[in-house]
Design a protein around this motif. Structure first.
Motif, PDB file in Angstrom:
ATOM      1  N   UNK A  81      34.592  22.068  20.111  1.00  0.00           N
ATOM      2  CA  UNK A  81      34.047  22.123  21.474  1.00  0.00           C
ATOM      3  C   UNK A  81      33.222  20.874  21.779  1.00  0.00           C
ATOM      4  N   UNK A  82      32.388  20.458  20.818  1.00  0.00           N
ATOM      5  CA  UNK A  82      31.567  19.278  21.024  1.00  0.00           C
ATOM      6  C   UNK A  82      32.410  18.043  21.285  1.00  0.00           C
ATOM      7  N   UNK A  83      33.467  17.877  20.519  1.00  0.00           N
ATOM      8  CA  UNK A  83      34.372  16.747  20.684  1.00  0.00           C
ATOM      9  C   UNK A  83      35.088  16.806  22.027  1.00  0.00           C
ATOM     10  N   UNK A  84      35.563  18.003  22.375  1.00  0.00           N
ATOM     11  CA  UNK A  84      36.291  18.198  23.631  1.00  0.00           C
ATOM     12  C   UNK A  84      35.384  17.916  24.833  1.00  0.00           C
ATOM     13  N   UNK A  85      34.157  18.412  24.767  1.00  0.00           N
ATOM     14  CA  UNK A  85      33.216  18.217  25.882  1.00  0.00           C
ATOM     15  C   UNK A  85      32.891  16.748  26.077  1.00  0.00           C
ATOM     16  N   UNK A  86      32.776  16.035  24.973  1.00  0.00           N
ATOM     17  CA  UNK A  86      32.479  14.595  25.026  1.00  0.00           C
ATOM     18  C   UNK A  86      33.577  13.850  25.781  1.00  0.00           C
ATOM     19  N   UNK A  87      34.821  14.166  25.461  1.00  0.00           N
ATOM     20  CA  UNK A  87      35.949  13.525  26.133  1.00  0.00           C
ATOM     21  C   UNK A  87      36.062  13.972  27.589  1.00  0.00           C
ATOM     22  N   UNK A  88      35.886  15.276  27.836  1.00  0.00           N
ATOM     23  CA  UNK A  88      36.018  15.809  29.196  1.00  0.00           C
ATOM     24  C   UNK A  88      35.004  15.156  30.141  1.00  0.00           C
ATOM     25  N   UNK A  89      33.775  15.012  29.668  1.00  0.00           N
ATOM     26  CA  UNK A  89      32.720  14.418  30.503  1.00  0.00           C
ATOM     27  C   UNK A  89      33.071  12.988  30.898  1.00  0.00           C
ATOM     28  N   UNK A  90      33.667  12.252  29.976  1.00  0.00           N
ATOM     29  CA  UNK A  90      34.055  10.861  30.257  1.00  0.00           C
ATOM     30  C   UNK A  90      35.058  10.774  31.400  1.00  0.00           C
ATOM     31  N   UNK A 158      56.185  24.542  23.005  1.00  0.00           N
ATOM     32  CA  UNK A 158      54.875  24.461  23.648  1.00  0.00           C
ATOM     33  C   UNK A 158      54.045  23.388  22.947  1.00  0.00           C
ATOM     34  N   UNK A 159      53.017  22.910  23.609  1.00  0.00           N
ATOM     35  CA  UNK A 159      52.180  21.851  23.070  1.00  0.00           C
ATOM     36  C   UNK A 159      51.159  22.422  22.085  1.00  0.00           C
ATOM     37  N   UNK A 160      51.127  21.841  20.879  1.00  0.00           N
ATOM     38  CA  UNK A 160      50.236  22.333  19.832  1.00  0.00           C
ATOM     39  C   UNK A 160      49.552  21.154  19.138  1.00  0.00           C
ATOM     40  N   UNK A 161      48.293  21.355  18.786  1.00  0.00           N
ATOM     41  CA  UNK A 161      47.610  20.418  17.890  1.00  0.00           C
ATOM     42  C   UNK A 161      47.048  21.245  16.738  1.00  0.00           C
ATOM     43  N   UNK A 162      47.344  20.842  15.518  1.00  0.00           N
ATOM     44  CA  UNK A 162      47.030  21.654  14.343  1.00  0.00           C
ATOM     45  C   UNK A 162      46.382  20.806  13.255  1.00  0.00           C
ATOM     46  N   UNK A 163      45.619  21.464  12.410  1.00  0.00           N
ATOM     47  CA  UNK A 163      45.137  20.814  11.206  1.00  0.00           C
ATOM     48  C   UNK A 163      46.249  20.832  10.164  1.00  0.00           C
ATOM     49  N   UNK A 292      39.512  17.886   3.952  1.00  0.00           N
ATOM     50  CA  UNK A 292      39.003  17.945   5.328  1.00  0.00           C
ATOM     51  C   UNK A 292      40.027  18.477   6.320  1.00  0.00           C
ATOM     52  N   UNK A 293      39.590  19.443   7.131  1.00  0.00           N
ATOM     53  CA  UNK A 293      40.299  19.858   8.337  1.00  0.00           C
ATOM     54  C   UNK A 293      39.261  19.768   9.445  1.00  0.00           C
ATOM     55  N   UNK A 294      39.308  18.711  10.219  1.00  0.00           N
ATOM     56  CA  UNK A 294      38.225  18.354  11.136  1.00  0.00           C
ATOM     57  C   UNK A 294      38.395  18.932  12.535  1.00  0.00           C
ATOM     58  N   UNK A 295      37.446  19.771  12.945  1.00  0.00           N
ATOM     59  CA  UNK A 295      37.439  20.274  14.309  1.00  0.00           C
ATOM     60  C   UNK A 295      37.173  19.160  15.310  1.00  0.00           C
ATOM     61  N   UNK A 296      36.337  18.193  14.919  1.00  0.00           N
ATOM     62  CA  UNK A 296      36.000  17.066  15.801  1.00  0.00           C
ATOM     63  C   UNK A 296      37.238  16.228  16.098  1.00  0.00           C
ATOM     64  N   UNK A 297      37.986  15.882  15.056  1.00  0.00           N
ATOM     65  CA  UNK A 297      39.201  15.084  15.248  1.00  0.00           C
ATOM     66  C   UNK A 297      40.245  15.863  16.043  1.00  0.00           C
ATOM     67  N   UNK A 298      40.317  17.170  15.780  1.00  0.00           N
ATOM     68  CA  UNK A 298      41.298  17.989  16.484  1.00  0.00           C
ATOM     69  C   UNK A 298      40.976  18.044  17.976  1.00  0.00           C
ATOM     70  N   UNK A 299      39.677  18.072  18.312  1.00  0.00           N
ATOM     71  CA  UNK A 299      39.275  18.059  19.716  1.00  0.00           C
ATOM     72  C   UNK A 299      39.745  16.807  20.433  1.00  0.00           C
ATOM     73  N   UNK A 300      39.622  15.654  19.765  1.00  0.00           N
ATOM     74  CA  UNK A 300      40.079  14.394  20.351  1.00  0.00           C
ATOM     75  C   UNK A 300      41.586  14.417  20.594  1.00  0.00           C
ATOM     76  N   UNK A 301      42.331  14.909  19.595  1.00  0.00           N
ATOM     77  CA  UNK A 301      43.783  14.973  19.728  1.00  0.00           C
ATOM     78  C   UNK A 301      44.205  15.936  20.838  1.00  0.00           C
ATOM     79  N   UNK A 302      43.521  17.076  20.910  1.00  0.00           N
ATOM     80  CA  UNK A 302      43.859  18.083  21.923  1.00  0.00           C
ATOM     81  C   UNK A 302      43.606  17.541  23.327  1.00  0.00           C
ATOM     82  N   UNK A 303      42.488  16.837  23.509  1.00  0.00           N
ATOM     83  CA  UNK A 303      42.183  16.312  24.847  1.00  0.00           C
ATOM     84  C   UNK A 303      43.186  15.229  25.236  1.00  0.00           C
TER      85      UNK A 303
END
Length: 331
Positions: A81-90, A158-163, A292-303
């Motif tokens: 969520x933190x990663x996604x919000x950072x990108x969304x705000x930009x 369908x569109x998917x982003x996965x660890x 590592x399975x990074x939620x932060x990196x996954x947020x960037x990829x998803x956005x």
């Protein structure tokens, strides 16, 4: 209650049309600088706030993304969520976070809320019992793209982003083999979850491909307290494990509770390796070695994938974030 200030009210006070006032507030070049000044000054004095819902109805774009997940209580989703919000705000978007509680009925209700609110798009991590995504697939006709993340459906189109669940598990298993661990306790989560089965299969395959003198025991822990109890039982046996594999941070926390309670020396008496987002392993000394399975990196990829969908790509894609070993002192 203070009456709501509308475009109509401002237009009446300035003896202008609503269209002129609207364009002036947007700094439209067709409106003179003097008119823009008058409109914007009065709007500021009256604390005019644009009606976001009306704008979304008119433009069919709320500039909001819905994020639907089973729970926000774990560090992986918090990082996501933190990663996604950072990108969304930009990009001028905001997020609306909705929890399903791992209940398909609540998940469906949240999907419909996002549709009715004309969200710009939806990020969705499905529940463990979700077997019908037909309601989500219909959103394409409304130009509301969906990007599935982490817990994704089996449906291919369908569109998917996965660890990288398989790769992360293989890395952890291979490290255990390289350290010559002979009595490995492998702790997995709820066996009904697809993520558990994927990691279990990868672990067993990697271990069986190792040397013949290695042995391991599979146990399932449905919660952090359950993981603590499982390790406590195992350490009380005549031949306790010499290493533990933790499928998730939830299991790792239970394992470490027992380690601290029983004052087990790490890594001298018991080696530990986990699959993790990276936050929990840093809380212990020695720090825990993890794949590592990074939620932060996954947020960037998803956005990034979401913005590609919004731009109009007709293609679906599955994106897998690679995994790496992060070495601590636990193995």
């Amino acid at each position: 209650m203070k009456p709501t200030v509308t475009l109509k009210k401002i237009a009446e006070m300035l003896h202008m049309s609503i269209a002129t006032v609207s364009r002036a507030l947007k700094d439209h070049p067709d409106i003179s600088a003097e008119t823009r000044r008058k409109v914007q000054e009065l709007a500021g004095t009256l604390d005019y706030i644009p009606n976001a819902y009306a704008i979304s109805l008119r433009t069919n774009n709320s500039k909001e993304f819905g994020v639907i997940m089973p729970s926000i209580s774990n560090s992986f989703y918090q990082s996501f969520i933190g990663s996604l919000e950072e990108e969304a705000r930009r990009y001028g978007y905001s997020l609306v976070i909705l929890q399903s509680g791992d209940d398909p009925a609540i998940e469906l209700e949240n999907i419909r809320k996002c549709k009715n609110a004309r969200m710009s798009g939806i990020f969705l991590s499905v529940t463990s019992a979700t077997d019908d995504i037909s309601e989500v697939l219909k959103l394409d006709k409304l130009n509301i793209p969906t990007v599935f993340f982490d817990k994704v459906p089996a449906y291919a189109a369908c569109n998917k982003v996965c660890t990288a669940d398989v790769r992360a598990t293989q890395l952890a298993a291979e490290l255990l083999l390289s350290k010559n661990k002979k009595r490995v306790l492998a702790m997995f989560g709820n066996p009904s979850l697809s993520i558990t089965q994927i990691r279990l299969n990868a672990f067993e395959e990697a271990m069986q491909n190792g040397k013949a003198n290695k042995s391991y025991t599979i146990v399932y822990a449905h919660s952090t307290p359950d993981a603590a109890a499982r390790l406590s039982d195992a350490m009380g046996k005549k031949q306790p494990p010499d290493a533990v594999f933790c499928m998730s941070d939830e299991i790792l926390m239970g394992v470490m509770k027992t380690v601290q309670t029983l004052k087990i020396e790490i890594p001298q008496k018991l080696g530990i390796v986990a699959i993790s987002d990276g936050f929990i392993p840093q809380l212990y000394y020695p720090e825990i070695t993890y794949a590592e399975t990074s939620g932060f990196k996954l947020g960037k990829l998803a956005f990034s994938r979401m913005m590609t969908c919004i731009a109009g790509t007709p293609f679906v894609q599955t994106i897998v974030d690679d995994s790496v070993m992060v070495y601590g002192g636990s193995l």
